[in-house]
Scaffold this active site. Sequence first.
Site, short mmCIF file in Angstrom:
data_model
loop_
_atom_site.label_atom_id
_atom_site.label_comp_id
_atom_site.label_asym_id
_atom_site.label_seq_id
_atom_site.Cartn_x
_atom_site.Cartn_y
_atom_site.Cartn_z
CB SER A 139 70.85 14.37 -4.48
OG SER A 139 70.92 14.78 -3.14
CE1 TYR A 152 71.78 19.36 -6.01
CE2 TYR A 152 70.68 18.52 -4.06
CZ TYR A 152 71.70 18.44 -4.99
OH TYR A 152 72.63 17.44 -4.88
#
Length: 253
Positions: A139, A152
Site C-alpha cells: 500500500s 496496517y
Amino acid sequence: MTIPKTIFITGASSGIGAALAEYYARPGNVLFLCGRNRTRLQAIAGQCIKRGAQVHSLQLDVIDQTACSEAIIKANQTSKLDLVIANAGISGGTGQQDESDHQTREIMDINLNGVFNTVFPAIEVMKSNGQGQIAIMSSLASFKGLPSAPAYCASKAAVRTWGESLRGTLKKSNIKVSVITPGFVKSGITAVNKFPMPFLMESSKAAAIIGKGLERNKARISFPKPMYLAVLFFSTLPLFISEFISNKLPNKQ
C-alpha cells in the site's frame, strides 16, 4: 512481456482481488480464487466463468499455513502456476481509540503472516516449475507510519520491503517478484472511511494498472501517480514536520 495463463489469487472475494479475478478471466485462463466469504467468492467465480475462464474457488483463510501450502501445491498439480497474487489483507484504525493488542495481532497475522503463508509455498512450486511470478499487495501507506492505522502501515511496510528484497534473491531461480502499492481503491476497506480520499479509483481501473505492470515485470507498481509522488515526498520530511502533519489527518472509522 509475459501473459500469465494460470493465476492464484488470495483475497479474491472483494475489492482489488475480485477486480483482478475479473481482469484475468479470459478464455484459456485457469483461475484459483481464494477467500474467506464463500457467498461472495462464488459470485465472483460465476462472473469469471461467464467470461470464459476455468475457475476453481477455494474457501481459504491465509493465516492457516498448512491449508495455504496444500492449496497452492494442489493448484500447481492441476495446472502449473504462472502467477500467484498475495492480495488478502485487512485494514486497521479504530477512530479515536488506540488499536488494541488483539486488533494489532490480527492485522499482522493476516497482512504479514498471510503473505508469508502464500509466498513461501509459491516459491517452492515455482522453483520446481523452473519459472513463475509472484505479486505482493502492499500500500502507499507503507511509506510512512500514520497514527490513524499503525498496524496496517507497519504490516504493509514489512511486506513491501520483504517483497522488494525477494525480487533480487529469486531472480536467479527465474521467479519474478513485483510489489503493488495502491492508493485509495473502492473496496470494503475504503467503504467505511468517512473522510475525503484523494484520487479514489475504481477497482477495475486499479486491476488493469496492476495487470499491465505485472506483464512488464515492474518491480514496484504504484498508483495513482500524483499520490505516489506526494507520499514519497512526505516520507522524506523531517520527523517533526511529518508528525505535525500526520496528527492533523482524519482518523479511520
